[in-house]
Design a protein around this motif. Structure first.
Motif, PDB file in Angstrom:
ATOM      1  N   GLN A   1      33.889  32.309  44.192  1.00 20.12           N
ATOM      2  CA  GLN A   1      33.354  33.556  44.716  1.00 20.12           C
ATOM      3  C   GLN A   1      34.378  34.281  45.585  1.00 20.12           C
ATOM      4  O   GLN A   1      34.429  35.515  45.607  1.00 20.12           O
ATOM      5  N   ARG A   2      35.206  33.533  46.277  1.00 28.39           N
ATOM      6  CA  ARG A   2      36.261  34.155  47.088  1.00 28.39           C
ATOM      7  C   ARG A   2      37.277  34.863  46.192  1.00 28.39           C
ATOM      8  O   ARG A   2      37.767  35.943  46.516  1.00 28.39           O
ATOM      9  N   LYS A   3      37.591  34.261  45.055  1.00 24.63           N
ATOM     10  CA  LYS A   3      38.512  34.896  44.110  1.00 24.63           C
ATOM     11  C   LYS A   3      37.912  36.186  43.558  1.00 24.63           C
ATOM     12  O   LYS A   3      38.625  37.177  43.334  1.00 24.63           O
ATOM     13  N   PHE A   4      36.586  36.185  43.346  1.00 21.24           N
ATOM     14  CA  PHE A   4      35.952  37.425  42.885  1.00 21.24           C
ATOM     15  C   PHE A   4      36.004  38.495  43.965  1.00 21.24           C
ATOM     16  O   PHE A   4      36.233  39.672  43.670  1.00 21.24           O
ATOM     17  N   MET A   5      35.798  38.121  45.226  1.00 19.89           N
ATOM     18  CA  MET A   5      35.898  39.080  46.322  1.00 19.89           C
ATOM     19  C   MET A   5      37.312  39.648  46.410  1.00 19.89           C
ATOM     20  O   MET A   5      37.500  40.852  46.643  1.00 19.89           O
TER      21      MET A   5
ATOM     22  N   SER B   1      25.267  37.381  40.929  1.00 19.91           N
ATOM     23  CA  SER B   1      25.606  36.007  41.287  1.00 19.91           C
ATOM     24  C   SER B   1      26.753  35.546  40.399  1.00 19.91           C
ATOM     25  O   SER B   1      26.649  35.606  39.168  1.00 19.91           O
ATOM     26  N   PHE B   2      27.825  35.071  41.002  1.00 24.12           N
ATOM     27  CA  PHE B   2      29.015  34.660  40.255  1.00 24.12           C
ATOM     28  C   PHE B   2      29.262  33.182  40.534  1.00 24.12           C
ATOM     29  O   PHE B   2      29.644  32.795  41.638  1.00 24.12           O
ATOM     30  N   LEU B   3      29.017  32.365  39.505  1.00 26.00           N
ATOM     31  CA  LEU B   3      29.146  30.916  39.637  1.00 26.00           C
ATOM     32  C   LEU B   3      30.072  30.398  38.533  1.00 26.00           C
ATOM     33  O   LEU B   3      29.972  30.826  37.381  1.00 26.00           O
ATOM     34  N   PRO B   4      30.942  29.462  38.860  1.00 30.15           N
ATOM     35  CA  PRO B   4      31.791  28.853  37.829  1.00 30.15           C
ATOM     36  C   PRO B   4      31.010  27.794  37.053  1.00 30.15           C
ATOM     37  O   PRO B   4      29.923  27.371  37.461  1.00 30.15           O
ATOM     38  N   PHE B   5      31.576  27.363  35.942  1.00 26.15           N
ATOM     39  CA  PHE B   5      30.984  26.270  35.182  1.00 26.15           C
ATOM     40  C   PHE B   5      31.402  24.940  35.799  1.00 26.15           C
ATOM     41  O   PHE B   5      32.578  24.692  36.020  1.00 26.15           O
ATOM     42  N   ALA B   6      30.407  24.099  36.068  1.00 24.83           N
ATOM     43  CA  ALA B   6      30.709  22.735  36.487  1.00 24.83           C
ATOM     44  C   ALA B   6      31.068  21.890  35.276  1.00 24.83           C
ATOM     45  O   ALA B   6      31.872  20.965  35.362  1.00 24.83           O
TER      46      ALA B   6
ATOM     47  N   LEU C   1      33.929  24.209  44.937  1.00 24.65           N
ATOM     48  CA  LEU C   1      34.248  24.887  43.678  1.00 24.65           C
ATOM     49  C   LEU C   1      33.613  26.269  43.628  1.00 24.65           C
ATOM     50  O   LEU C   1      34.248  27.259  43.237  1.00 24.65           O
ATOM     51  N   ARG C   2      32.348  26.365  44.045  1.00 21.14           N
ATOM     52  CA  ARG C   2      31.629  27.636  44.001  1.00 21.14           C
ATOM     53  C   ARG C   2      32.197  28.640  45.002  1.00 21.14           C
ATOM     54  O   ARG C   2      32.432  29.810  44.668  1.00 21.14           O
TER      55      ARG C   2
END
Length: 309
Positions: free
Chosen positions: A234-238, A208-213, A229-230
């Motif tokens: 996640q699209r950038k990780f893909m 699970s890849f989530l940014p910091f809020a 934001l999430r």
């Protein structure tokens, strides 16, 4: 009077030609005066004259010339005797070094070297060495030791690092050893055949890849108010795992691979829409201990001429 641990008035060696102290000198203080130089040497045949040596030698401990600073090091001396600085590493207990970086030395600030070592596994004790080089000859190794420990799973490409807590992801692996069995007409048991040296891992990872809020409180962007934001994160990780460039995969249990991500990673939802996991397959394509693999896979810029034999 006491000087360097010796008494020149009343001691047994007060009149000796070469008074000697047995205590180590670990502190020097100059005050209430004007001084041109402070020179300390470990040489036993140093003569007390009005002249200092022309340059640093291997017995010199410090030499402060007070030319606008209190610097007493030998950076200038090293500059005249160093053409390159080499950074090497090896697993503690191993004999063979691996060259991580080479830097040409032309000015004093070239002695500064900052190198992020992503080739170290979690919990692995590593020895590092800084080595000066002149005319192809290596100088004295200055070494130190370190051991990194982490709890995250990481994917690394160049200076880009993506990670997630291992509680939110995992990796299952398979060791690939291509072989076959042939059943003969006149034998009860088959013959085992292996015609290749191939011996590598493949695996599937999920996380699970989530940014910091909020980075101050380490709050993750998990709720519906953080959908954009999430999803963007996640699209950038893909995009990162789909760019076709080899990567370093590191797990907190000490496993580490040079990998190529297989096509078609997936983004799937768990018990809720926001509970999303990204999974991908990979194939091991080299060894982190091989300077040749690191160079030709794009992980290292150290040319073959600098590789440790």
């Amino acid at each position: 009077m006491f000087l360097c641990g010796s008494s020149f008035a009343g001691g047994d060696l007060a009149c000796a030609l070469t008074p000697t102290g047995i205590e180590n000198i670990n502190y020097v203080e100059l005050k209430n005066g004007i001084y041109n130089d402070l020179y300390l040497t470990k040489s036993g045949d140093f003569e007390l004259t009005g002249r200092f040596p022309d340059e640093w030698d291997f017995d010199t401990l410090l030499w402060a010339k007070f030319n606008g600073s209190t610097n007493a090091g030998n950076v200038d001396w090293n500059l005249d005797n160093t053409s390159h600085i080499i950074l090497k590493s090896r697993t503690q207990g191993s004999f063979r070094w691996k060259t991580l970086a080479v830097k040409e030395v032309n000015q004093i600030h070239d002695f500064k070297i900052n190198y992020p070592d992503y080739f170290t596994a979690s919990g692995q004790a590593v020895e590092y060495a800084i080595v000066p080089l002149l005319n192809g000859l290596e100088g004295t190794y200055a070494t130190t030791r370190a051991a990194a420990k982490f709890t995250e799973m990481f994917l690394i490409e160049g200076d880009v690092v993506w990670g997630t807590e291992i509680t939110d992801g995992y990796c299952d692996t398979t060791r690939n050893v291509p072989s076959s069995t042939v059943e003969l007409l006149n034998s009860r048991y088959p013959v085992f055949i292996r015609n290749t040296m191939a011996n590598y891992d493949t695996g599937t990872c999920k996380g699970s890849f989530l940014p910091f809020a909020n980075e101050d409180t380490c709050e993750l962007a998990y709720g519906e108010e953080y959908d954009y934001l999430r999803i963007d994160y996640q699209r950038k990780f893909m995009d990162f795992i789909s760019d076709g460039i080899p990567k370093i995969l590191k797990l907190p249990d000490g496993r580490l691979w040079l990998v190529q991500i297989a096509p078609s990673p997936s983004d799937t939802a768990g018990q809720s829409y926001n509970d999303r996991e990204i999974s991908w397959s990979w194939t091991e394509v080299g060894s982190v201990d091989s300077e040749e693999d690191l160079y030709y896979l794009g992980f290292s810029e150290v040319d073959p001429e600098w590789w440790c034999e």
